[in-house]
Design a protein around this motif. Structure first.
Motif, PDB file in Angstrom:
ATOM      1  N   ASP A  69       0.692  -0.902  -0.032  1.00 14.42           N
ATOM      2  CA  ASP A  69       0.017  -0.088   0.002  1.00 14.42           C
ATOM      3  C   ASP A  69       1.008   1.486   0.011  1.00 14.42           C
ATOM      4  O   ASP A  69       0.813   1.938  -0.963  1.00 14.42           O
ATOM      5  N   CYS A  70       1.811   1.149   0.660  1.00 18.78           N
ATOM      6  CA  CYS A  70       2.941   2.197   0.451  1.00 18.78           C
ATOM      7  C   CYS A  70       3.135   2.973  -0.916  1.00 18.78           C
ATOM      8  O   CYS A  70       4.081   3.835  -0.580  1.00 18.78           O
ATOM      9  N   GLU A  71       3.803   1.524  -1.354  1.00 13.43           N
ATOM     10  CA  GLU A  71       4.235   1.380  -1.960  1.00 13.43           C
ATOM     11  C   GLU A  71       3.561   2.906  -3.617  1.00 13.43           C
ATOM     12  O   GLU A  71       4.249   3.578  -4.386  1.00 13.43           O
ATOM     13  N   VAL A  72       2.427   2.058  -3.315  1.00 12.60           N
ATOM     14  CA  VAL A  72       1.263   2.467  -4.037  1.00 12.60           C
ATOM     15  C   VAL A  72       1.350   4.054  -4.032  1.00 12.60           C
ATOM     16  O   VAL A  72       1.390   5.004  -3.924  1.00 12.60           O
ATOM     17  N   LEU A  73       1.050   4.422  -2.741  1.00 12.04           N
ATOM     18  CA  LEU A  73       0.994   5.645  -2.113  1.00 12.04           C
ATOM     19  C   LEU A  73       2.272   6.827  -2.403  1.00 12.04           C
ATOM     20  O   LEU A  73       2.439   8.092  -3.027  1.00 12.04           O
ATOM     21  N   GLU A  74       3.371   5.873  -2.285  1.00 12.03           N
ATOM     22  CA  GLU A  74       4.463   6.506  -2.328  1.00 12.03           C
ATOM     23  C   GLU A  74       4.440   7.298  -4.099  1.00 12.03           C
ATOM     24  O   GLU A  74       4.872   8.346  -4.503  1.00 12.03           O
ATOM     25  N   SER A  75       3.942   6.328  -4.685  1.00  7.72           N
ATOM     26  CA  SER A  75       4.238   6.048  -6.285  1.00  7.72           C
ATOM     27  C   SER A  75       3.042   7.612  -6.169  1.00  7.72           C
ATOM     28  O   SER A  75       3.155   8.604  -7.921  1.00  7.72           O
ATOM     29  N   GLU A  76       1.973   7.792  -5.620  1.00  4.96           N
ATOM     30  CA  GLU A  76       1.215   9.431  -6.271  1.00  4.96           C
ATOM     31  C   GLU A  76       1.304  10.035  -5.057  1.00  4.96           C
ATOM     32  O   GLU A  76       0.406  11.039  -6.037  1.00  4.96           O
ATOM     33  N   ALA A  77       2.109   9.897  -4.545  1.00 10.40           N
ATOM     34  CA  ALA A  77       2.557  11.787  -3.427  1.00 10.40           C
ATOM     35  C   ALA A  77       3.137  12.536  -3.552  1.00 10.40           C
ATOM     36  O   ALA A  77       3.370  12.007  -4.622  1.00 10.40           O
ATOM     37  N   PRO A  78       2.624  14.243  -3.832  1.00 14.68           N
ATOM     38  CA  PRO A  78       3.582  15.037  -4.046  1.00 14.68           C
ATOM     39  C   PRO A  78       5.122  14.842  -3.343  1.00 14.68           C
ATOM     40  O   PRO A  78       5.606  13.701  -3.637  1.00 14.68           O
ATOM     41  N   ASP A  79       5.796  15.523  -4.404  1.00 11.67           N
ATOM     42  CA  ASP A  79       6.982  16.103  -4.026  1.00 11.67           C
ATOM     43  C   ASP A  79       7.357  15.565  -2.193  1.00 11.67           C
ATOM     44  O   ASP A  79       6.697  16.222  -0.847  1.00 11.67           O
ATOM     45  N   THR A  80       8.397  15.990  -1.593  1.00  8.37           N
ATOM     46  CA  THR A  80       8.715  15.403  -0.285  1.00  8.37           C
ATOM     47  C   THR A  80       8.917  16.183   0.044  1.00  8.37           C
ATOM     48  O   THR A  80       8.905  16.184   1.631  1.00  8.37           O
ATOM     49  N   VAL A  81       9.456  17.979  -0.194  1.00 14.44           N
ATOM     50  CA  VAL A  81       8.189  18.587   1.061  1.00 14.44           C
ATOM     51  C   VAL A  81       6.977  18.879   1.289  1.00 14.44           C
ATOM     52  O   VAL A  81       6.934  19.047   2.404  1.00 14.44           O
ATOM     53  N   ARG A  82       6.234  18.550   0.545  1.00 12.77           N
ATOM     54  CA  ARG A  82       5.098  18.155   1.709  1.00 12.77           C
ATOM     55  C   ARG A  82       4.760  17.095   2.328  1.00 12.77           C
ATOM     56  O   ARG A  82       3.398  16.368   3.146  1.00 12.77           O
ATOM     57  N   PHE A  83       5.276  16.132   1.412  1.00 11.05           N
ATOM     58  CA  PHE A  83       5.052  14.769   2.018  1.00 11.05           C
ATOM     59  C   PHE A  83       5.396  14.672   3.469  1.00 11.05           C
ATOM     60  O   PHE A  83       5.487  14.710   4.204  1.00 11.05           O
ATOM     61  N   THR A  84       7.013  15.243   3.485  1.00 13.18           N
ATOM     62  CA  THR A  84       7.614  15.134   5.237  1.00 13.18           C
ATOM     63  C   THR A  84       6.267  16.241   6.051  1.00 13.18           C
ATOM     64  O   THR A  84       7.107  15.748   7.112  1.00 13.18           O
ATOM     65  N   ARG A  85       6.011  16.827   5.577  1.00 17.86           N
ATOM     66  CA  ARG A  85       5.218  18.105   6.209  1.00 17.86           C
ATOM     67  C   ARG A  85       4.236  18.148   6.906  1.00 17.86           C
ATOM     68  O   ARG A  85       3.981  18.294   8.076  1.00 17.86           O
ATOM     69  N   ALA A  86       3.934  16.984   6.834  1.00 20.75           N
ATOM     70  CA  ALA A  86       2.623  15.850   6.937  1.00 20.75           C
ATOM     71  C   ALA A  86       3.335  15.091   8.317  1.00 20.75           C
ATOM     72  O   ALA A  86       2.417  14.917   9.574  1.00 20.75           O
ATOM     73  N   ILE A  87       4.436  14.671   7.972  1.00 18.98           N
ATOM     74  CA  ILE A  87       4.651  13.754   8.843  1.00 18.98           C
ATOM     75  C   ILE A  87       4.984  14.931  10.284  1.00 18.98           C
ATOM     76  O   ILE A  87       5.115  14.484  11.307  1.00 18.98           O
ATOM     77  N   LYS A  88       6.051  15.964  10.128  1.00 20.65           N
ATOM     78  CA  LYS A  88       6.438  16.604  10.832  1.00 20.65           C
ATOM     79  C   LYS A  88       5.653  17.057  12.113  1.00 20.65           C
ATOM     80  O   LYS A  88       5.546  17.129  13.027  1.00 20.65           O
ATOM     81  N   GLU A  89       4.201  17.409  10.902  1.00 20.73           N
ATOM     82  CA  GLU A  89       3.598  18.058  12.405  1.00 20.73           C
ATOM     83  C   GLU A  89       2.553  16.753  13.075  1.00 20.73           C
ATOM     84  O   GLU A  89       1.928  16.606  14.332  1.00 20.73           O
ATOM     85  N   ALA A  90       3.056  15.752  12.647  1.00 22.06           N
ATOM     86  CA  ALA A  90       2.382  14.191  12.968  1.00 22.06           C
ATOM     87  C   ALA A  90       2.920  13.943  13.949  1.00 22.06           C
ATOM     88  O   ALA A  90       2.705  13.080  15.160  1.00 22.06           O
ATOM     89  N   VAL A  91       4.285  14.167  14.413  1.00 21.61           N
ATOM     90  CA  VAL A  91       5.262  13.293  15.679  1.00 21.61           C
ATOM     91  C   VAL A  91       6.211  14.141  15.779  1.00 21.61           C
ATOM     92  O   VAL A  91       6.699  14.957  15.348  1.00 21.61           O
ATOM     93  N   ASP A  92       6.435  13.990  17.341  1.00 21.41           N
ATOM     94  CA  ASP A  92       7.475  14.756  17.762  1.00 21.41           C
ATOM     95  C   ASP A  92       8.918  14.524  17.485  1.00 21.41           C
ATOM     96  O   ASP A  92       8.615  14.023  16.423  1.00 21.41           O
ATOM     97  N   TYR A  93       9.667  15.158  17.882  1.00 14.97           N
ATOM     98  CA  TYR A  93      11.045  14.926  17.629  1.00 14.97           C
ATOM     99  C   TYR A  93      11.743  13.998  18.072  1.00 14.97           C
ATOM    100  O   TYR A  93      12.499  13.152  17.380  1.00 14.97           O
ATOM    101  N   ASP A  94      11.894  12.997  18.996  1.00 16.62           N
ATOM    102  CA  ASP A  94      12.094  12.057  18.983  1.00 16.62           C
ATOM    103  C   ASP A  94      11.498  11.377  18.105  1.00 16.62           C
ATOM    104  O   ASP A  94      12.293   9.872  17.639  1.00 16.62           O
TER     105      ASP A  94
END
Length: 147
Positions: A69-94
């Motif tokens: 499923d992640c392979e499909v999502l990765e192929s459809e996902a936008p550029d890495t900048v916007r992609f990582t922003r969502a992860i940064k917003e969702a998880v703490d530093y550790d």
């Protein structure tokens, strides 16, 4: 298939992702790192599966299914900048540091240091708000075989 998730991840002010979506986002980022050098190696796939199994307490079958499923999502996902922003917003530093370590494990799974992967790792760490020093320490831990 993942249009709604991608839309929510790339919104101007993304909300924290619920756990199932966060799993997909992290897994897709692992896939993106593995594909960076143009060689999506079986060792990298196995490392992604192992990471997903450990992080989310999944069976081998469940982890492999999530990776697909992640392979499909990765192929459809936008550029890495916007992609990582969502992860940064969702998880703490550790936890973001743990993500960087998991990314290094995938990048190094084929035992080849690749300039494209190194560059993607530097950019991804920065986008996730992880310092160069912490990312380098994570890479060294992975290289030394330590958890």
């Amino acid at each position: 298939m993942f249009a709604d998730l991608i839309r929510r991840m790339t919104a101007p002010a993304p909300q924290p992702l619920p756990d199932p979506d966060a799993r997909l986002a992290l897994g897709a980022l692992l896939v993106r790192i593995a594909r960076t050098d143009g060689n999506y190696d079986p060792a990298e796939k196995a490392q992604i599966d192992h990471t997903l199994m450990d992080r989310y307490d999944l069976s081998e079958t469940e982890a492999a299914s999530l990776r697909r499923d992640c392979e499909v999502l990765e192929s459809e996902a936008p550029d890495t900048v916007r992609f990582t922003r969502a992860i940064k917003e969702a998880v703490d530093y550790d936890n973001r540091l743990a993500v960087i370590e998991a990314l290094w494990r995938v990048a190094m799974a084929d035992n080849i240091r690749d300039d494209a992967e190194d560059s993607m790792m530097r950019m991804t760490a920065s986008l996730l708000g992880v310092s160069d020093q912490d990312s380098n320490a994570a890479r060294l831990r992975v290289g030394a075989g330590r958890p």
